[in-house]
Design an enzyme around this catalytic site. Structure first.
Site, PDB file in Angstrom:
ATOM      1  N   SER A 141      43.289  87.301 -23.112  1.00  0.00           N
ATOM      2  CA  SER A 141      44.177  88.453 -22.947  1.00  0.00           C
ATOM      3  C   SER A 141      45.539  87.949 -22.490  1.00  0.00           C
ATOM      4  CB  SER A 141      43.620  89.418 -21.898  1.00  0.00           C
ATOM      5  OG  SER A 141      44.579  90.398 -21.528  1.00  0.00           O
ATOM      6  N   TYR A 154      40.078  90.811 -13.497  1.00  0.00           N
ATOM      7  CA  TYR A 154      40.268  90.709 -14.948  1.00  0.00           C
ATOM      8  C   TYR A 154      41.180  89.534 -15.293  1.00  0.00           C
ATOM      9  CZ  TYR A 154      41.003  92.204 -19.784  1.00  0.00           C
ATOM     10  OH  TYR A 154      41.042  92.251 -21.152  1.00  0.00           O
TER      11      TYR A 154
END
Length: 254
Positions: A141, A154
């Site tokens: 990501s 995350y």
């Protein structure tokens, strides 16, 4: 008849970016194994695929080593080989609340799925991938490279995916190539199992803020994943590819 006998295994394939990856692989005549913890969504997607597509579904958790081992066994039973592993499964919502309130169990579950999952999948896939001189594609990501507040677990997990990628590339080369993709804003509403028929379009300013002129689509990630898995990318390994419409290169002033 399938022109290309190659087999790909895609984790987190039941919804979102995973569906885009599966679609792009099938369009290129790969045989594809869909692996996901959501059995209902996985079976629904399998039924939606066009007749004649060479695909199968296996239910399981990438963070559970017994499930991973079983998945690889069933993949080889079904396909007879493995040429590409796409580690896409992950807990997608990046926001975990204030760090001082983040429960250790929540932090650990995020790392278990997003980072330990790709490790376990690679660990058990490597023997089959070595036999075919195959490839691993990890989905990270842009949050591995930049952050908003309250996204610690995350961001840490996705940063770990990028590091795991280049570590595996050094350990497994030249037999197995390993690369990662770091998506930015990808609109996956249409790829969800519960997607309504009449999705509202995103507002114009959502698209306009991207230097590329639009928000990303699942197929933007899928097409790159399919390329990196193919022999056309034979000279590419250990790299992370940011696919975000240019947002991480944009200077933003208030």
């Amino acid at each position: 008849m399938i022109d290309n006998p190659k087999v790909a295994l895609v984790t987190g394939a039941a919804q979102g970016i995973g569906r885009g990856i599966v679609h792009c692989l099938l369009e290129r005549n790969w045989r594809v194994v869909l692996f996901d913890i959501d059995e209902a969504a996985g079976q629904q997607y399998l039924e939606q695929l066009a007749e004649g597509r060479a695909a199968t579904f296996i239910a399981g958790d990438v963070a559970n080593e017994a499930d991973v081992r079983r998945c690889l066994e069933q993949t080889l039973e079904w396909g007879g080989r493995l040429d590409a592993l796409v580690n896409n499964a992950g807990l997608a919502d990046p926001h975990s609340g204030p760090v001082e309130e983040l429960a250790l169990a929540d932090w650990q579950r995020r790392l278990d799925v997003n980072l330990t999952g790709p490790f376990l999948m690679a660990k058990h896939a490597v023997p089959a991938l070595r036999a075919t001189r195959g490839a691993i594609v990890n989905i990270s990501s842009t949050r591995a490279w930049q952050s908003e507040p309250q996204c610690e677990s995350y961001a840490a997990s996705k940063g770990g995916v990028v590091a795991l990628t280049h570590a595996l590339a050094m350990s497994l080369g030249p037999d197995v190539r390993v690369n990662s993709i770091s998506p930015g804003w990808i609109d996956v509403r249409a790829q969800q199992a519960d997607a309504p028929d009449n999705l509202k379009p995103l507002p114009d300013n959502a698209h306009a803020q991207h230097p590329a002129g639009r928000v990303g689509k699942a197929e933007d990630i899928g097409s790159l994943a399919a390329y990196l898995a193919s022999s056309e990318a034979a000279f590419i390994t250990g790299q992370d590819f940011i696919v975000d419409g240019g947002m991480t290169r944009k200077m933003i002033y208030n």
